[in-house]
Each structure stands twice: as structure tokens, then as C-alpha cells.
Design a protein around this motif. Sequence first.
Motif, short mmCIF file in Angstrom:
data_model
loop_
_atom_site.label_atom_id
_atom_site.label_comp_id
_atom_site.label_asym_id
_atom_site.label_seq_id
_atom_site.Cartn_x
_atom_site.Cartn_y
_atom_site.Cartn_z
N TRP A 170 59.67 18.55 31.84
CA TRP A 170 59.46 18.70 33.12
C TRP A 170 58.07 19.65 33.46
O TRP A 170 57.36 19.12 34.55
CB TRP A 170 60.25 20.54 32.98
CG TRP A 170 60.21 20.70 34.27
CD1 TRP A 170 59.08 22.58 34.85
CD2 TRP A 170 60.39 20.34 36.22
NE1 TRP A 170 59.50 22.89 36.13
CE2 TRP A 170 59.13 21.54 37.38
CE3 TRP A 170 59.96 18.78 36.30
CZ2 TRP A 170 59.09 21.21 37.91
CZ3 TRP A 170 59.77 19.24 37.78
CH2 TRP A 170 59.65 20.21 38.89
N PRO A 171 57.47 20.82 32.09
CA PRO A 171 56.00 20.66 32.67
C PRO A 171 54.98 19.59 32.66
O PRO A 171 54.00 19.54 33.45
CB PRO A 171 55.71 21.71 31.19
CG PRO A 171 56.89 22.35 30.35
CD PRO A 171 58.06 20.86 31.14
N LEU A 172 55.12 18.31 31.72
CA LEU A 172 54.72 17.11 32.55
C LEU A 172 55.08 16.39 33.99
O LEU A 172 53.66 15.85 34.36
CB LEU A 172 54.80 16.30 31.11
CG LEU A 172 54.13 14.63 31.31
CD1 LEU A 172 52.63 14.88 31.12
CD2 LEU A 172 54.68 13.75 30.00
N LEU A 173 56.22 16.71 34.03
CA LEU A 173 56.86 16.18 34.89
C LEU A 173 55.54 16.74 36.78
O LEU A 173 55.28 16.23 37.79
CB LEU A 173 58.09 15.26 35.46
CG LEU A 173 58.52 15.14 34.33
CD1 LEU A 173 59.99 15.17 34.76
CD2 LEU A 173 57.74 13.41 34.90
N ALA A 174 56.14 17.80 36.30
CA ALA A 174 55.68 18.82 37.36
C ALA A 174 53.93 18.93 37.34
O ALA A 174 53.44 18.96 38.42
CB ALA A 174 56.14 20.39 36.95
N ALA A 175 53.40 19.04 36.29
CA ALA A 175 51.61 18.32 36.46
C ALA A 175 51.38 17.46 37.16
O ALA A 175 50.31 17.62 38.40
CB ALA A 175 50.99 18.17 34.88
N GLN A 176 52.52 16.22 37.20
CA GLN A 176 51.60 15.13 37.88
C GLN A 176 51.95 15.66 39.54
O GLN A 176 52.14 15.19 40.74
CB GLN A 176 53.07 14.11 37.42
CG GLN A 176 52.51 12.91 35.60
CD GLN A 176 53.32 12.93 35.01
OE1 GLN A 176 53.50 11.93 35.01
NE2 GLN A 176 54.28 13.19 34.71
N LEU A 177 53.03 15.91 39.59
CA LEU A 177 53.97 16.03 41.40
C LEU A 177 52.61 17.46 41.24
O LEU A 177 53.48 17.48 42.96
CB LEU A 177 55.38 16.76 40.55
CG LEU A 177 56.45 15.97 40.65
CD1 LEU A 177 57.40 17.11 40.38
CD2 LEU A 177 57.00 14.63 41.39
N ALA A 178 52.18 18.17 40.86
CA ALA A 178 51.07 18.57 41.77
C ALA A 178 50.52 17.76 42.61
O ALA A 178 48.70 18.48 43.20
CB ALA A 178 51.25 19.92 40.93
N THR A 179 49.95 16.86 41.86
CA THR A 179 49.09 15.80 42.29
C THR A 179 48.67 15.37 44.08
O THR A 179 49.71 15.61 44.01
CB THR A 179 48.50 14.61 41.81
OG1 THR A 179 48.63 14.96 40.58
CG2 THR A 179 47.45 13.87 42.51
#
Length: 344
Positions: free
Chosen positions: A261-270
Motif C-alpha cells: 500500500w505505501p508504494l501504491l499510495a505514493a503513485q495514487l497521489a500523483t
Amino acid sequence: MAEIKLAGPGARAAREMILNPAVRVLWRDGNVVQLELGSRAVVVDGLDTTAIRQLTGQSYEGDPIPASAVAALREERFVLDPRAQPAPGVPRLASELAALQVRHGALAEDILTARRRSVVQVDGASRLAPSIAVLLAAAGVGQVAVSAQGDVRLAHTVPGGLAPADEGARFTRASFDAIRRAAPDCDPGPLPPGAAPDLTILTTPGPIDTDVRLGLHTRGGAHLVVQADGDRAVVGPLVVPGSTSCLHCADLHRQDRDPAWPLLAAQLATPLRSAAPSDAILCCFAAALAAWQALAYLGGDCVDTVEGTVELDLPGGRIRRRTLPAHPACGCGAVDRVADAASA
């Protein structure tokens, strides 16, 4: 459905007592009426035409209604003393006051006054932000400011919010005008430097920026997350720093279920390159639910999105609440509060 039977003359009530204006009177028989107030109803057996005319303020002739019956009706807010009825202050809020009286009785005026003194900031250049702001202003919130960057695009328009004619205008200015159209008495201007709102509503798609949520938590600012995409609307959680679970708690729970999730969240915040997919009706639902939760919080009422979210999924239209308790690995302080409450 409750039933009240009038037994003889007995003690008499004040002639000035009247039916709550929100009550509907339905005749069931010659001297039996059904009074409906919102979702509640009561059957009164033994009222005659003169008594009904007295209650509705049409006539004060004849004997007044027995005090025992009036006391029972008054307790359920079916009858009111007109001398004690508050004025809404702003004429357009008379319906809001009447609705609050149905739910809160004598506290209605205090709740509406608290709304008039409240300040809410709605963040994000989304379809949701102006719609939520307009609903809060229409419901009587005294100051509602929209904070966003950029210009209005056609994709931002939705009934009750920004209109197609706003295309190309600055987002904040168009939101300002939309609020003023719905509630000329509301202050839609930006907050003064250093001023803090009573509630901040975050409508940006995707995970909330870490700096934003840390800033709100440091200042002790209550905040509510509202998001809608192509087939789902999510309202919540509403966070009261130090008292409830926070957005980091929610992330930690998500990480427990999905280590990536932390990796996915960083991309979703773009930021998205184009407008986020959103359904107009879904946006209206999310805006209405968010405004309802905000008003409940401002009025000290029960808030369903504290330590949880309320979600609507399409196409089935299923509504569900997801619980998000304080996470033991988070340093927000909510876990300690729960432990202290349990020990007490």
C-alpha cells in the motif's frame, strides 16, 4: 404508533398552546386524529373540532385541551408554546429551524445559532468541493470558503455546484459566486491569515498529501475526507486529532491488509493528467452525505464517519459503513485515549 386518549375535562392547558407547524393532521374518525411529525406519529382519541381549531390557532373558543394530553404531546414536540418559538434570524432559514425542531425540540435554536457561528473550509478543485460548500451555506453555516487552484473546466460542473457558464473562471471565484447565489447571507470569503476553521473538508482525489494531514493534526484541526470516482463514493473518516483515529491509522490498517500500500499510495497521489472520472449523481450523493456529516459534527450530533467511512457503490447502490479504529502503531494518541477510557 403511540395513542393518547382524552379522559374527561380534568386540568386544562393554556389556550395559547398550538400544534407544531411541521405536524400534519389526519382525521381517522369523527373525534380521532393522527398527528404526524417527520417519521413519528401519534393517534389522539377524543379531540373535537373545537379542540383542533384551538391547536391550529384558528379559534380560542370552547374548553382548552386537557393538560395531561398537552403534556404528552409537548414532550414529543407535537405541540409548542408560540410565545417561546424562536425566530430563525435569517428568514430563508425558517425551514431549517422547523426541521431542527422536529429532531431536537427546544435545542433547535441553539443548534442553528451554532451553525451561523461556524466556519468551514472546503479544499480541492473537484466537482465535490463547490457542491458541499453550497449545501453547507444553504443549511445556515455562517462562513464557508473553498480553497482550490486553477480554473473551472466543464468536468467540474454538477447540479447544485458549478455551472457550465463558469467554465474558464477562477475556481475559487466561481465557488464564491455559487455560495452567494444559494445563501446571500453566508460569508464565502477566504479565512484571515492565521484563522482556523471549525472543520476542513478534503475533496482531492487519491490519498491525502502527508504534509496536509500532518499540518491539520499539528493544529488540532478537525477534518473530513470526501471522494467520488467512477463507481464509488467514500465519505470519511472525520478526524478529531487526539480524540479519534486519524488518516495515518487508516493507512496502517490498509497496509496490514496489503503490504504494498505505501508504494501504491505514493503513485495514487500523483496529480491526474485529466479530469477524474466521476458520476454526477454519485457526486451529488457524496456532497449531500458530506454536508450532513459536517452539520452533525458542528451541532454536536452523532457522526457516523468518526472512526469510519460511509461508502456507496454503483451500480447496485449498496451503502455500507467501514470501521477504522485507532491503530496501535500510530502515534496520533487515539489508542491511548481508548485505553484510558477502558480503564476508567
